[in-house]
Design an enzyme around this catalytic site. Structure first.
Site, PDB file in Angstrom:
ATOM      1  N   ASP A  34       0.858  -1.180   0.000  1.00 54.30           N
ATOM      2  CA  ASP A  34       0.000   0.000   0.000  1.00 54.30           C
ATOM      3  C   ASP A  34       0.897   1.233   0.000  1.00 54.30           C
ATOM      4  O   ASP A  34       2.118   1.125   0.044  1.00 54.30           O
ATOM      5  CB  ASP A  34      -0.933  -0.005   1.208  1.00 54.30           C
ATOM      6  CG  ASP A  34      -2.284   0.620   0.914  1.00 54.30           C
ATOM      7  OD1 ASP A  34      -2.311   1.730   0.331  1.00 54.30           O
ATOM      8  OD2 ASP A  34      -3.321   0.025   1.272  1.00 54.30           O
ATOM      9  N   ASP A  61       3.135   2.299  -4.765  1.00 53.20           N
ATOM     10  CA  ASP A  61       2.137   3.093  -5.488  1.00 53.20           C
ATOM     11  C   ASP A  61       1.955   2.430  -6.850  1.00 53.20           C
ATOM     12  O   ASP A  61       2.896   2.364  -7.639  1.00 53.20           O
ATOM     13  CB  ASP A  61       2.651   4.525  -5.638  1.00 53.20           C
ATOM     14  CG  ASP A  61       1.675   5.443  -6.360  1.00 53.20           C
ATOM     15  OD1 ASP A  61       0.766   4.937  -7.051  1.00 53.20           O
ATOM     16  OD2 ASP A  61       1.844   6.674  -6.264  1.00 53.20           O
ATOM     17  N   VAL A  62       0.758   1.925  -7.131  1.00 54.07           N
ATOM     18  CA  VAL A  62       0.555   1.150  -8.357  1.00 54.07           C
ATOM     19  C   VAL A  62       0.594   2.001  -9.620  1.00 54.07           C
ATOM     20  O   VAL A  62       0.571   1.461 -10.724  1.00 54.07           O
ATOM     21  CB  VAL A  62      -0.762   0.341  -8.308  1.00 54.07           C
ATOM     22  CG1 VAL A  62      -0.744  -0.652  -7.154  1.00 54.07           C
ATOM     23  CG2 VAL A  62      -1.987   1.259  -8.240  1.00 54.07           C
ATOM     24  N   ASN A  88      -5.822  -5.439  -5.767  1.00 49.63           N
ATOM     25  CA  ASN A  88      -6.977  -4.829  -5.119  1.00 49.63           C
ATOM     26  C   ASN A  88      -6.904  -3.306  -4.986  1.00 49.63           C
ATOM     27  O   ASN A  88      -7.915  -2.669  -4.707  1.00 49.63           O
ATOM     28  CB  ASN A  88      -7.139  -5.478  -3.729  1.00 49.63           C
ATOM     29  CG  ASN A  88      -8.135  -4.777  -2.846  1.00 49.63           C
ATOM     30  OD1 ASN A  88      -9.334  -4.836  -3.091  1.00 49.63           O
ATOM     31  ND2 ASN A  88      -7.643  -4.117  -1.808  1.00 49.63           N
ATOM     32  N   TYR A 153     -14.959   5.510 -13.260  1.00 52.80           N
ATOM     33  CA  TYR A 153     -14.883   4.295 -12.437  1.00 52.80           C
ATOM     34  C   TYR A 153     -15.422   3.086 -13.187  1.00 52.80           C
ATOM     35  O   TYR A 153     -14.794   2.019 -13.205  1.00 52.80           O
ATOM     36  CB  TYR A 153     -15.656   4.509 -11.133  1.00 52.80           C
ATOM     37  CG  TYR A 153     -15.512   3.388 -10.145  1.00 52.80           C
ATOM     38  CD1 TYR A 153     -14.448   3.355  -9.254  1.00 52.80           C
ATOM     39  CD2 TYR A 153     -16.453   2.356 -10.091  1.00 52.80           C
ATOM     40  CE1 TYR A 153     -14.311   2.318  -8.333  1.00 52.80           C
ATOM     41  CE2 TYR A 153     -16.323   1.323  -9.178  1.00 52.80           C
ATOM     42  CZ  TYR A 153     -15.257   1.310  -8.308  1.00 52.80           C
ATOM     43  OH  TYR A 153     -15.131   0.269  -7.395  1.00 52.80           O
ATOM     44  N   LYS A 157     -13.357  -0.284 -14.269  1.00 55.84           N
ATOM     45  CA  LYS A 157     -13.718  -1.609 -13.763  1.00 55.84           C
ATOM     46  C   LYS A 157     -14.213  -2.523 -14.889  1.00 55.84           C
ATOM     47  O   LYS A 157     -13.968  -3.737 -14.865  1.00 55.84           O
ATOM     48  CB  LYS A 157     -14.781  -1.481 -12.662  1.00 55.84           C
ATOM     49  CG  LYS A 157     -14.270  -0.815 -11.390  1.00 55.84           C
ATOM     50  CD  LYS A 157     -13.128  -1.584 -10.753  1.00 55.84           C
ATOM     51  CE  LYS A 157     -12.708  -0.984  -9.423  1.00 55.84           C
ATOM     52  NZ  LYS A 157     -11.628  -1.764  -8.765  1.00 55.84           N
ATOM     53  N   THR A 188     -17.157  -0.446   4.023  1.00 52.68           N
ATOM     54  CA  THR A 188     -15.743  -0.104   4.185  1.00 52.68           C
ATOM     55  C   THR A 188     -15.612   1.403   4.396  1.00 52.68           C
ATOM     56  O   THR A 188     -16.597   2.145   4.251  1.00 52.68           O
ATOM     57  CB  THR A 188     -14.920  -0.501   2.944  1.00 52.68           C
ATOM     58  OG1 THR A 188     -15.278   0.380   1.863  1.00 52.68           O
ATOM     59  CG2 THR A 188     -15.167  -1.941   2.539  1.00 52.68           C
TER      60      THR A 188
END
Length: 248
Positions: A34, A61-62, A88, A153, A157, A188
């Site tokens: 993360d 950091d992706v 994820n 978004y 996805k 969450t």
């Protein structure tokens, strides 16, 4: 998951953290990946003490290809390989499309789609060398259906869902399975900013009559990552309380 090595990106909170905990409970060694400023390091320290030295934190950091590469190189060096990855890491994004600027649109795409590809690419390079592995990408109910004010978004996805199919076809002859998981609305921190009326509206979308729990998505990941799913590849497992059941 005994003696397996697992990486969970976005592992410092929510679905990611629940997945880390479930993998540890089932005997895996787990890397929480993360952002540096996340609570990943403190969670890893606490879980490492509880689970006999089987949890560690790696800042990643992706959106940074070099950081993703370093994550996998260090994991292989320290744990000996990578048996499963939960891809994820992601962010939300709700706004009227006519008000979304280029910067925000591209940020959502870069984290939720490009970032998933960066991690997938690095994972496959390791798994191909091993001749085995399971990659699970985090998609969404909104990877299958549209929603107002979520163009970036849903585009990201939806891309994850179809990317998963393509990667699965490529990877299968090399002993690697690739699947996705499609959560419904899960209780969450991402939902903390919503008022009660909005939460009740989200609950009403799920025939099961409530929001999902992070550990319920984690259980889906655990299945797809494990050898019990040895004939499952190229699919998106919906963990959505029936959200998608009545839609076509």
């Amino acid at each position: 998951m005994q003696r397996k090595s697992v990486i969970v990106t976005g592992g410092a909170s929510g679905i990611g953290l629940a997945s880390v905990e479930r993998c540890l409970e089932e005997g895996a060694s787990v890397v929480i990946a993360d952002l540096e400023e996340s609570e990943g390091a403190s969670h890893a320290a606490a879980l490492d003490g509880k689970h006999a030295g089987r949890c560690l934190f790696k800042a990643c950091d992706v959106t940074d290809t070099a950081q993703v590469g370093r994550l996998f190189a260090e994991t292989v060096e320290e744990l000996g390989g990578v048996d499963a990855v939960f891809n994820n890491a992601g962010i939300g994004g709700i706004a009227p499309s006519d008000e979304v600027g280029d910067e925000e649109f591209l940020r959502i795409i870069d984290i939720n789609l490009n970032g998933v590809f960066r991690v997938a690419r690095a994972a496959l390079r390791v798994m191909y060398r091993q001749g085995s592995g399971s990659l699970v990408n985090c998609a969404s109910i909104l990877g299958v259906f549209g929603q107002s004010q979520a163009a970036a978004y849903t585009a990201a996805k939806g891309g994850v869902v179809n990317m998963t199919r393509s990667l699965a076809i490529e990877a299968a002859p090399k002993g690697v399975r690739v699947n996705a998981i499609g959560p419904g609305y899960i209780d969450t921190p991402l939902l903390e900013a919503l008022d009660d009326d909005m939460i009740q509206g989200l609950i009403s979308l799920h025939p099961i009559g409530r929001l999902g729990r992070p550990e319920e998505v984690a259980n889906g990941f655990l299945f797809l990552a494990s050898d019990e799913a040895s004939f499952v590849t190229g699919t998106t497992l919906m963990v959505d309380g029936g959200f998608t059941a009545g839609k076509s």
